[in-house]
Write a protein that holds these residues in place. Structure first.
Motif, PDB file in Angstrom:
ATOM      1  N   LEU A   1       0.803  -1.214   0.000  1.00 36.16           N
ATOM      2  CA  LEU A   1       0.000   0.000   0.000  1.00 36.16           C
ATOM      3  C   LEU A   1       0.840   1.270   0.000  1.00 36.16           C
ATOM      4  N   GLN A   2       1.956   1.246   0.736  1.00 40.34           N
ATOM      5  CA  GLN A   2       2.661   2.496   0.995  1.00 40.34           C
ATOM      6  C   GLN A   2       3.985   2.651   0.254  1.00 40.34           C
ATOM      7  N   ARG A   3       4.534   1.577  -0.278  1.00 36.56           N
ATOM      8  CA  ARG A   3       5.828   1.690  -0.937  1.00 36.56           C
ATOM      9  C   ARG A   3       5.774   1.391  -2.429  1.00 36.56           C
ATOM     10  N   THR A   4       4.609   1.436  -2.992  1.00 36.54           N
ATOM     11  CA  THR A   4       4.476   1.219  -4.433  1.00 36.54           C
ATOM     12  C   THR A   4       3.863   2.454  -5.072  1.00 36.54           C
ATOM     13  N   THR A   5       3.756   2.418  -6.388  1.00 33.76           N
ATOM     14  CA  THR A   5       3.174   3.551  -7.132  1.00 33.76           C
ATOM     15  C   THR A   5       1.668   3.352  -7.335  1.00 33.76           C
ATOM     16  N   LEU A   6       1.024   2.740  -6.384  1.00 36.59           N
ATOM     17  CA  LEU A   6      -0.385   2.367  -6.511  1.00 36.59           C
ATOM     18  C   LEU A   6      -1.276   3.583  -6.758  1.00 36.59           C
TER      19      LEU A   6
END
Length: 843
Positions: free
Chosen positions: A801-806
């Protein structure tokens, strides 16, 4: 059907001769000249078949001639099967001998015994060909006696062009429909102030759409209300220039000499400027929005109360035209049907003395029409001039000939595809893909090399569906038709066309003794009503091309075909004698545990359906001999113990529902054995452990991967090390309860190119955690994450959730996740606040 059979035989004669030349397998001297003579005679016969099939309705002698011709064509096709099989056996025996030979030679000569068998077999084939040639010569002499008209000397009849003219005396039963249409045309339902108000009458063929439009068009109030009335029959080809010229001619009451679209459109605009007009577009088929817009833009110069009334069989046309009111037209009631039929059949009679005598038959015929106005009107007009009670009874027994007009409107290739539908029981659901496979198996589809045969079949299916030969459609989520039914009258007509060829056989203990004349059957569906162990079968169906035995195998059905009378849980070995079989459907045969090796002698088999054969444990090792097999439908395969190794030889195979991977057994097919099956489609069914090939380099270039229904697998494979994977879909994996680091693999960058991760129906998944001792880049390109229907999943991985380019997160139908990430009150909502699109019940 005769035209179809003769055309197929001609094509096969050519291809088998070419195969013989290519494989250098010679037949007995002189047969080639017989074949050439056969081809010439068949071409002469084919030229008159259209006339013969029309005349068979009234001339029993012509019907008998056609039956003999069809029998001969089937015999010829069966001999060609034997010929092809002989060549294939010669090839395979040579390959087997070469593979087992210890000597390293370039080829291996077959044994003297094999050579003798081959010569004897080919000699037998040659004698059969000569016998068929003699029969065909007799048929050709009769052709000359009948004075048939050659199709080369006359054009195929064109689709009937409708007009606004109507005989009110032949119309009844549409009073309410007419009132509704008139209300919309006359503005009593809606006062449209801007734009064109379009009314569409939609329904299947023969339902009376044109008749209803004619009633409205010729109504006295309509004549007074509109300044101009225009009737255009559009039909199949929506040519804007043709339609526009027809409009000009209707408005100016004289021929239009303009041929430029722009000029014709300007002429229309001049004629309708400021006027209220009614334009009827009858029989609209096109779904091309560009063509329609080109047409519609011409009509905006008319007054605001102008109306367009369209009739069509297609819902898609209704949407494309942006219809304001759609009027669906259904079947007539029983009373309406009887009234309409009686009105037509007894009109113009100088005496009504036979009315009472024929009344009972009158009602039976009307009832058989099942509310279809086209059939009622056609039969009524045919019987208008018939006074004999026996003539009326003949029509009561078989009303099918009345539909010949619609049938001959189809292209020949599609005619044969339609008539084959007689093999299905009445009111049964016909699956589109199954029907297409059946057509393919009979060589009914014309293949030009530009697209796959299955796509050609889909085009044929849609053609028939659009022209109302099918009804009661089942559709998928994208609106594509995947199943249908056939109207009872249309089914009767298909059976009329295929009598003595297609049969639906209802079998019980009492019937078994009495059915001995079915040796000419080529296509059959077996329906077993009762099963008892004591009977002596009299069937002889060795010439079968199609066998549908869905849900019927209870250790009795196929015994009836082969005189095999023991209680069994496997196919009898005599099934291998049905060498002409192209399609074998054994789906839902719950008692079937094994297929014997003799089934591999069915060299012509194209489809083998063993879906939902829940007890089937083994497939025969010699399946590599089924080189024409295109579809092996084996979903699901709970008890099936692997697949035989030689399946890798089936170069024509396109469908393999389930591939069962095992890590043991030399006789079992491994994933590498499928390397040459370039047309193959299917999913891995799964075992308790993932196979080694999923961990290695064999998938290194994979960009998209779907894992579905791997229900035995308790965990996911290490897909994170796939270097170029961009899209991963995981669904219906009910054994997966936890996703952890094993999913990531050992690469330094995990899922380096993954953009979309989609999961669906992971019913037992509870946790998704990433516990890393060392920092690695994980899913650096992830843009789209879907976690739908994961009812037990407690949370999403914080790392993802927090370390991708989602950018897109979809967690619908996953109630725990939806509460956790709910806006304002969700305890972890802050962890997804940076994601631009979040989809759930509570945004």
């Amino acid at each position: 059907m005769a035209d179809a059979l003769v055309s197929i035989v001609l094509e096969r004669l050519t291809s088998v001769l070419e195969q013989q030349i290519h494989e250098q397998v010679s037949l007995v001297l002189g047969v080639e000249s017989e074949i050439q003579s056969l081809k010439n005679t068949l071409r002469f016969v084919r030229d008159v078949l259209e006339d013969a099939e029309r005349r068979q309705v009234k001339e029993k002698s012509v019907q008998g001639w056609l039956e003999r011709l069809k029998d001969m064509a089937y015999e010829m096709e069966d001999v060609l099967d034997e010929w092809s099989i002989a060549v294939l056996q010669f090839q395979m025996e040579g390959v087997e001998n070469a593979s087992t030979s210890k000597k390293k030679v370039s080829f291996c000569m077959p044994s003297p015994c094999i050579c003798f068998k081959q010569v004897a077999s080919r000699h037998d084939i040659a004698l059969k060909i000569k016998g068929i040639k003699q029969q065909l010569d007799d048929i050709e002499r009769e052709r000359i006696r009948f004075n048939f008209v050659s199709s080369r000397s006359e054009e195929r009849p064109q689709r009937l062009i409708t007009t606004s003219a109507i005989d009110i005396s032949e119309v009844c039963g549409w009073d309410m429909d007419k009132k509704i249409i008139l209300d919309h045309l006359l503005g009593k339902k809606c006062q449209e102030k801007s734009g064109l108000y379009i009314v569409s009458i939609v329904g299947t063929g023969g339902m009376g759409k044109t008749t209803l439009a004619q009633l409205a068009y010729s109504h006295s109030e309509v004549k007074v209300h509109f300044d101009e009335r225009i009737w255009v029959c559009v039909s199949d080809s929506f040519d804007p220039i043709r339609v526009c010229r027809a409009i000009v001619e209707a408005l100016q009451k004289k021929p239009c000499n303009l041929h430029d679209l722009e000029a014709v459109q300007q002429e229309i605009q001049t004629c309708i400027a400021g006027k209220k007009f009614l334009l009827v577009l009858d029989d609209v088929w096109t779904e091309d929005n560009q063509l329609w817009e080109q047409m519609k833009n011409t009509l905006h110069r008319g007054a605001a109360e102008s109306r367009i009334l369209a009739t069509t069989r297609k819902e898609s046309v209704v949407k494309m035209m942006r219809t304001k009111y759609k009027h669906p037209l259904g079947e007539l009631s029983l009373e309406q049907s009887r009234a309409l039929f009686h009105q037509i059949a007894f009109s113009e009679r100088s005496t009504w003395e036979k009315e009472e005598e024929l009344k009972e038959i009158d009602e039976k015929i009307a009832d058989k029409c099942k509310g279809l106005p086209l059939a009622i009107k056609t039969l009524g007009n045919l019987l208008r001039i018939k006074n004999s009670k026996e003539e009326w009874k003949n029509f009561e027994r078989d009303i099918s000939p009345a539909l010949l007009l619609s049938y001959y409107d189809l292209p020949p290739a599609i005619q044969r595809c339609f008539s084959f539908c007689a093999v299905f029981p009445k009111d049964s659901v016909i699956e589109r893909d199954e029907l297409i496979e059946l057509w393919m198996a009979q060589s009914y589809l014309k293949f030009d090399g530009s697209k796959e045969m299955e796509m050609v079949g889909r085009t044929y299916f849609e053609y028939l569906a659009a022209r109302s030969f099918f009804q009661d459609f089942e559709k998928d989520d994208d609106g594509n038709i995947i199943g249908c039914k056939i109207h009872d009258i249309v089914h009767d007509f298909a059976q009329f066309l295929t009598q003595n060829e297609c049969f639906i056989v209802e079998v019980d203990n009492q019937q078994m003794q009495s059915i001995g004349f079915f040796k000419k059957i080529r296509h059959t569906t077996l329906v077993v009503r009762e099963s008892t162990p004591n009977f002596a079968s009299t069937y002889n169906m060795k010439n079968l091309h199609t066998l549908l035995a869905k849900e019927a195998f209870n250790s009795r059905v196929l015994e009836a075909l082969t005189n095999f009378n023991e209680l069994i849980e496997e196919l009898p070995k005599e099934v291998g004698k049905l060498i002409h079989l192209r399609y074998l459907n054994l789906s839902r045969c719950g008692g079937l545990k094994k297929l014997l090796e003799t089934i591999c002698d069915l060299y012509n088999l194209q489809t083998l359906n063993i879906q939902l054969c829940s007890c089937l444990q083994k497939l025969p090792q010699a399946m590599g001999k089924l080189i024409n097999l295109r579809h092996l439908e084996n979903f699901p395969s709970h008890d099936l113990k692997g697949l035989p190794k030689r399946i890798g030889r089936l170069s024509s195979l396109q469908t393999l529902d389930v591939f069962i991977v095992r890590s043991h057994g030399n006789d079992e097919c491994q994933i590498g054995d499928l390397r040459n099956l370039n047309n193959l489609r299917g999913h891995y069914y799964g075992d308790r452990e993932w196979p080694n090939w999923m961990m290695g380099s064999s998938l290194a270039q994979l960009k998209r991967l779907n894992l579905e229904f791997c229900i035995r697998c308790p965990c996911l494979p290490p897909l994170g090390q796939l270097p170029v994977l961009e899209k991963l879909e995981i669904s219906h994996m009910h054994g997966v309860k936890y996703i952890g680091s094993e999913f990531l693999g050992s690469s330094s960058t995990v899922f380096p190119k993954l953009k979309e991760l989609i999961t669906f129906r992971l019913d037992e998944l509870k946790q998704w955690e990433i516990k890393e001792k060392e920092e690695r880049s994980i899913m650096p390109c992830l843009n789209h994450l879907i976690m739908q229907d994961c009812p037990k999943l407690e949370r999403l991985s914080d790392h993802v959730l927090q370390r991708t380019t989602l950018q897109i997160l979809d967690i619908r139908s996953s109630p725990i996740l939806e509460r956790r990430y709910r806006k304002d009150i969700g305890e972890d909502r802050h962890k997804i606040s940076h994601i631009s699109q979040v989809k759930c019940r509570w945004i």
